[in-house]
Design a protein around this motif. Structure first.
Motif, PDB file in Angstrom:
ATOM      1  N   GLU A  56      -8.097  14.843 -13.539  1.00  0.00           N
ATOM      2  CA  GLU A  56      -9.544  14.802 -13.760  1.00  0.00           C
ATOM      3  C   GLU A  56     -10.437  15.198 -12.811  1.00  0.00           C
ATOM      4  O   GLU A  56     -11.504  14.917 -12.195  1.00  0.00           O
ATOM      5  CB  GLU A  56     -10.142  13.367 -14.262  1.00  0.00           C
ATOM      6  N   GLY A  57      -9.644  16.260 -11.956  1.00  0.00           N
ATOM      7  CA  GLY A  57     -10.278  17.094 -10.976  1.00  0.00           C
ATOM      8  C   GLY A  57     -10.441  16.251  -9.707  1.00  0.00           C
ATOM      9  O   GLY A  57     -11.352  16.713  -8.663  1.00  0.00           O
ATOM     10  N   ALA A  58      -9.812  15.006  -9.409  1.00  0.00           N
ATOM     11  CA  ALA A  58      -9.620  14.540  -8.216  1.00  0.00           C
ATOM     12  C   ALA A  58      -8.323  13.969  -7.682  1.00  0.00           C
ATOM     13  O   ALA A  58      -7.484  13.806  -8.444  1.00  0.00           O
ATOM     14  CB  ALA A  58     -10.499  13.158  -8.297  1.00  0.00           C
ATOM     15  N   ALA A  59      -8.218  13.967  -6.505  1.00  0.00           N
ATOM     16  CA  ALA A  59      -6.619  13.544  -5.871  1.00  0.00           C
ATOM     17  C   ALA A  59      -6.922  12.042  -5.539  1.00  0.00           C
ATOM     18  O   ALA A  59      -7.628  11.516  -5.080  1.00  0.00           O
ATOM     19  CB  ALA A  59      -6.798  14.313  -4.506  1.00  0.00           C
ATOM     20  N   THR A  60      -5.742  11.406  -6.142  1.00  0.00           N
ATOM     21  CA  THR A  60      -5.968  10.118  -6.189  1.00  0.00           C
ATOM     22  C   THR A  60      -4.662   9.579  -5.597  1.00  0.00           C
ATOM     23  O   THR A  60      -3.525  10.067  -5.495  1.00  0.00           O
ATOM     24  CB  THR A  60      -6.213   9.228  -7.401  1.00  0.00           C
ATOM     25  N   ASP A  61      -4.376   8.245  -5.112  1.00  0.00           N
ATOM     26  CA  ASP A  61      -3.283   7.471  -4.930  1.00  0.00           C
ATOM     27  C   ASP A  61      -2.208   8.275  -3.833  1.00  0.00           C
ATOM     28  O   ASP A  61      -1.282   8.380  -4.123  1.00  0.00           O
ATOM     29  CB  ASP A  61      -2.265   7.368  -6.153  1.00  0.00           C
ATOM     30  N   THR A  62      -3.163   8.560  -2.775  1.00  0.00           N
ATOM     31  CA  THR A  62      -2.342   9.305  -1.596  1.00  0.00           C
ATOM     32  C   THR A  62      -1.541   8.268  -0.960  1.00  0.00           C
ATOM     33  O   THR A  62      -1.869   7.342  -0.709  1.00  0.00           O
ATOM     34  CB  THR A  62      -3.405   9.566  -0.639  1.00  0.00           C
ATOM     35  N   THR A  63      -0.090   8.686  -0.659  1.00  0.00           N
ATOM     36  CA  THR A  63       0.734   8.177   0.012  1.00  0.00           C
ATOM     37  C   THR A  63       1.450   8.754   0.918  1.00  0.00           C
ATOM     38  O   THR A  63       2.040   9.772   0.523  1.00  0.00           O
ATOM     39  CB  THR A  63       1.979   6.933  -0.994  1.00  0.00           C
ATOM     40  N   PHE A  64       1.444   8.456   2.418  1.00  0.00           N
ATOM     41  CA  PHE A  64       1.937   9.482   3.426  1.00  0.00           C
ATOM     42  C   PHE A  64       3.239   8.841   3.515  1.00  0.00           C
ATOM     43  O   PHE A  64       3.540   7.663   3.687  1.00  0.00           O
ATOM     44  CB  PHE A  64       0.942   9.215   4.683  1.00  0.00           C
ATOM     45  N   LEU A  65       4.386   9.725   4.143  1.00  0.00           N
ATOM     46  CA  LEU A  65       5.421   9.397   4.369  1.00  0.00           C
ATOM     47  C   LEU A  65       5.626   8.892   5.778  1.00  0.00           C
ATOM     48  O   LEU A  65       4.702   9.013   6.661  1.00  0.00           O
ATOM     49  CB  LEU A  65       6.398  10.667   4.277  1.00  0.00           C
ATOM     50  N   GLU A  66       6.699   8.134   6.098  1.00  0.00           N
ATOM     51  CA  GLU A  66       6.574   7.504   7.388  1.00  0.00           C
ATOM     52  C   GLU A  66       7.079   8.527   8.456  1.00  0.00           C
ATOM     53  O   GLU A  66       6.712   8.438   9.544  1.00  0.00           O
ATOM     54  CB  GLU A  66       7.685   6.360   7.382  1.00  0.00           C
ATOM     55  N   SER A  67       7.805   9.572   8.051  1.00  0.00           N
ATOM     56  CA  SER A  67       8.088  10.680   9.034  1.00  0.00           C
ATOM     57  C   SER A  67       8.272  12.163   8.425  1.00  0.00           C
ATOM     58  O   SER A  67       8.025  11.958   6.950  1.00  0.00           O
ATOM     59  CB  SER A  67       9.477  10.336   9.540  1.00  0.00           C
ATOM     60  N   ASP A  68       8.018  13.052   9.149  1.00  0.00           N
ATOM     61  CA  ASP A  68       8.094  14.359   8.584  1.00  0.00           C
ATOM     62  C   ASP A  68       9.715  14.912   8.428  1.00  0.00           C
ATOM     63  O   ASP A  68      10.084  15.275   9.289  1.00  0.00           O
ATOM     64  CB  ASP A  68       7.430  15.536   9.469  1.00  0.00           C
ATOM     65  N   ASN A  69      10.413  14.421   7.403  1.00  0.00           N
ATOM     66  CA  ASN A  69      11.700  14.985   7.116  1.00  0.00           C
ATOM     67  C   ASN A  69      11.748  16.417   6.653  1.00  0.00           C
ATOM     68  O   ASN A  69      10.855  16.663   5.895  1.00  0.00           O
ATOM     69  CB  ASN A  69      12.486  14.035   6.385  1.00  0.00           C
ATOM     70  N   TYR A  70      13.018  17.069   6.667  1.00  0.00           N
ATOM     71  CA  TYR A  70      13.103  18.288   6.085  1.00  0.00           C
ATOM     72  C   TYR A  70      12.735  18.033   4.502  1.00  0.00           C
ATOM     73  O   TYR A  70      13.596  17.278   3.844  1.00  0.00           O
ATOM     74  CB  TYR A  70      14.277  18.991   6.335  1.00  0.00           C
ATOM     75  N   SER A  71      11.922  18.967   3.884  1.00  0.00           N
ATOM     76  CA  SER A  71      11.682  18.956   2.355  1.00  0.00           C
ATOM     77  C   SER A  71      13.123  19.610   1.774  1.00  0.00           C
ATOM     78  O   SER A  71      13.432  19.395   0.566  1.00  0.00           O
ATOM     79  CB  SER A  71      10.459  19.686   2.045  1.00  0.00           C
ATOM     80  N   SER A  72      13.764  20.241   2.572  1.00  0.00           N
ATOM     81  CA  SER A  72      15.243  20.660   2.058  1.00  0.00           C
ATOM     82  C   SER A  72      16.214  19.669   2.171  1.00  0.00           C
ATOM     83  O   SER A  72      17.386  19.933   1.570  1.00  0.00           O
ATOM     84  CB  SER A  72      15.663  21.867   2.601  1.00  0.00           C
ATOM     85  N   ASP A  73      15.978  18.599   2.507  1.00  0.00           N
ATOM     86  CA  ASP A  73      17.016  17.261   2.617  1.00  0.00           C
ATOM     87  C   ASP A  73      16.997  16.872   1.031  1.00  0.00           C
ATOM     88  O   ASP A  73      16.157  16.366   0.437  1.00  0.00           O
ATOM     89  CB  ASP A  73      16.665  16.383   3.603  1.00  0.00           C
ATOM     90  N   PRO A  74      18.381  16.693   0.640  1.00  0.00           N
ATOM     91  CA  PRO A  74      18.406  15.977  -0.487  1.00  0.00           C
ATOM     92  C   PRO A  74      17.804  14.615  -0.944  1.00  0.00           C
ATOM     93  O   PRO A  74      17.482  14.079  -1.758  1.00  0.00           O
ATOM     94  CB  PRO A  74      19.648  16.312  -0.988  1.00  0.00           C
ATOM     95  N   ALA A  75      18.067  13.917   0.228  1.00  0.00           N
ATOM     96  CA  ALA A  75      17.570  12.809   0.410  1.00  0.00           C
ATOM     97  C   ALA A  75      16.108  12.326   0.443  1.00  0.00           C
ATOM     98  O   ALA A  75      15.724  11.488  -0.393  1.00  0.00           O
ATOM     99  CB  ALA A  75      18.228  11.662   1.859  1.00  0.00           C
ATOM    100  N   LEU A  76      15.553  13.037   0.745  1.00  0.00           N
ATOM    101  CA  LEU A  76      13.968  13.172   0.573  1.00  0.00           C
ATOM    102  C   LEU A  76      13.459  13.617  -0.980  1.00  0.00           C
ATOM    103  O   LEU A  76      12.536  13.229  -1.525  1.00  0.00           O
ATOM    104  CB  LEU A  76      13.090  14.272   1.674  1.00  0.00           C
TER     105      LEU A  76
END
Length: 446
Positions: free
Chosen positions: A89-109
């Motif tokens: 509905e035009g708004a960003a909600t439920d923001t959750t930050f990851l604990e670390s900046d891992n590779y987004s190409s990592d299958p585990a992530l």
């Protein structure tokens, strides 16, 4: 200035969100009809586009009904960890930050984000949007290997991550198609994969992902850096009609750009570019593989005397190659190859199998976005920008690419070295795909 605008936009988005340290507090108790995860692998030279894409998704998130649009963002911002938000509905909600900046190409992530999405936004069915870079089935560096051994590992194809917060480079670690498929299958099953990245719609990648998803919606060619028009396409991602995929494709295809393509320092071609797109029904790919083996037997020698046609001498539709080396063009349009070399009856039978697999396609007949790769003849022009034979006809365009092995010494088809790294070459790399065995290409000496 672009970086400042980018940071301000992200701050504005996060200001409208709340950071919840306990994800269970916003865990949805209801069952959504469809949850779509947009996986933004943007820690690379596409990072500058992310804020605009998020703003478009915000606009498009109005009136989505009993559905959930979930977005994972990994950008080149060194001061902010990757995060997951819901846009509604035009708004960003439920923001959750990851604990670390891992590779987004990592299958585990990727597995972590898929699990988070299905746990907190449980739905009757799921869609996945892959945003970022892609090179189809081709070899790239991998998160699972070092640079010195990358050439001997299979299928590095999606989601390059520089790992350094570098927003100017596309050099980093990738995820291979085998790993992408394995990760999704271990998590569950998708209604569709919509690939907002280059050259994803090749038969090799589609076949690799046949157990992970019912449909693959993608382009066989390059797509614009700005990506899909999410202000219109977002609602299409939740279309409940049987032909929902057509709505997604049509929204993408409506987007056009005026391109000035420079042949040399003095000569340029000006044309209106759109993005060719198609939809693959994965349940039909085994039949397409069998039909492809059958049709190849009608015009190719067998293994003892193998000699694939020299495609460099034929003016065919293709989607990837180096304009400075005509011998390195690859990812040829699957339909155009068979139409040219097979007899009429054999082609007609094979085409039925193709049409059952590629169930919808749009042809960007005036040309598409390129990174100075495609030769002018594909767009119906000679090297001086003068009109020549029309190549991108609806009869010839199939909407999906296929690799055809070639006997071309001193090209990337054969073993080569680049930046000190030894590569096996395309003819060897294709043998690491499931499609190679499904279509039994070894019967032709490859």
């Amino acid at each position: 200035m672009k970086k400042l605008l980018f940071l301000l936009t992200i701050l504005a988005l996060l200001a409208s969100c709340h950071k919840d340290e306990d994800p269970d507090n916003h865990k949805q108790k209801e069952l959504f009809d469809r949850t779509v995860l947009v996986y933004i692998s943007g820690e690379n030279n596409l990072s500058y586009e992310i804020s605009k894409e998020l703003e478009e998704m915000r606009t498009g998130s109005q009136n989505l009904g009993n559905n959930a649009l979930v977005i994972f963002v990994d950008d080149a911002n060194k001061t902010q960890r990757p995060y997951v938000i819901r846009m509604n509905e035009g708004a960003a909600t439920d923001t959750t930050f990851l604990e670390s900046d891992n590779y987004s190409s990592d299958p585990a992530l990727l597995r972590q984000i898929l699990n988070y999405t299905s746990e907190h936004y449980t739905a009757r069915e799921y869609g996945l949007v892959l945003w970022g870079h892609s090179s189809g089935w081709l070899l790239e560096d991998s998160v699972s290997t070092t640079r010195t051994t990358a050439a001997r590992s299979p299928l590095k194809a999606y989601g390059v991550d520089t790992g350094t917060g570098d927003g100017y480079s596309a050099n980093g670690k990738w995820m291979n198609m085998y790993t992408l498929n394995k990760t999704i299958c271990e998590w569950g099953h998708l209604k569709f994969i919509f690939a907002d990245c280059c050259q994803f719609q090749c038969v090799e990648s589609a076949y690799e992902l046949r157990h992970a998803t019912d449909y693959i919606i993608a382009s066989p060619a390059e797509v614009p850096a700005k990506g899909a028009p999410y202000n219109t396409i977002t609602k299409a991602l939740f279309d409940t009609s049987e032909q929902f995929y057509q709505t997604i494709v049509d929204c993408y295809f409506e987007q056009s750009f005026r391109i000035n393509y420079y042949l040399d320092s003095w000569t340029s071609i000006s044309y209106v570019a759109r993005t060719p797109f198609s939809v693959v029904r994965t349940s039909e790919l085994d039949q397409l593989a069998a039909a492809t083996n059958t049709i190849l037997h009608t015009f190719l020698p067998t293994a003892d005397t193998a000699a694939w046609p020299d495609l460099s001498k034929a003016k065919l539709i293709y989607y990837r190659g180096n304009i400075n080396d005509k011998l390195s063009s690859l990812m040829y349009d699957m339909n155009d190859v068979m139409l040219r070399y097979a007899d009429t009856q054999s082609y007609s039978i094979w085409k039925q199998a193709l049409d059952r697999a590629v169930i919808y396609k749009v042809n960007a007949s005036t040309g598409w976005m390129t990174a100075s790769q495609i030769l002018p003849y594909v767009f119906g022009m000679d090297s001086y920008g003068q009109a020549t034979e029309v190549i991108l006809t609806d009869e010839r365009y199939g909407g999906i690419s296929m690799f055809v092995p070639q006997d071309r010494p001193k090209t990337w088809y054969e073993p080569y070295t680049s930046n000190g790294v030894k590569y096996d070459g395309y003819n060897a790399s294709i043998k690491k795909t499931a499609w190679y065995y499904a279509a039994r290409l070894s019967e032709f000496g490859w």
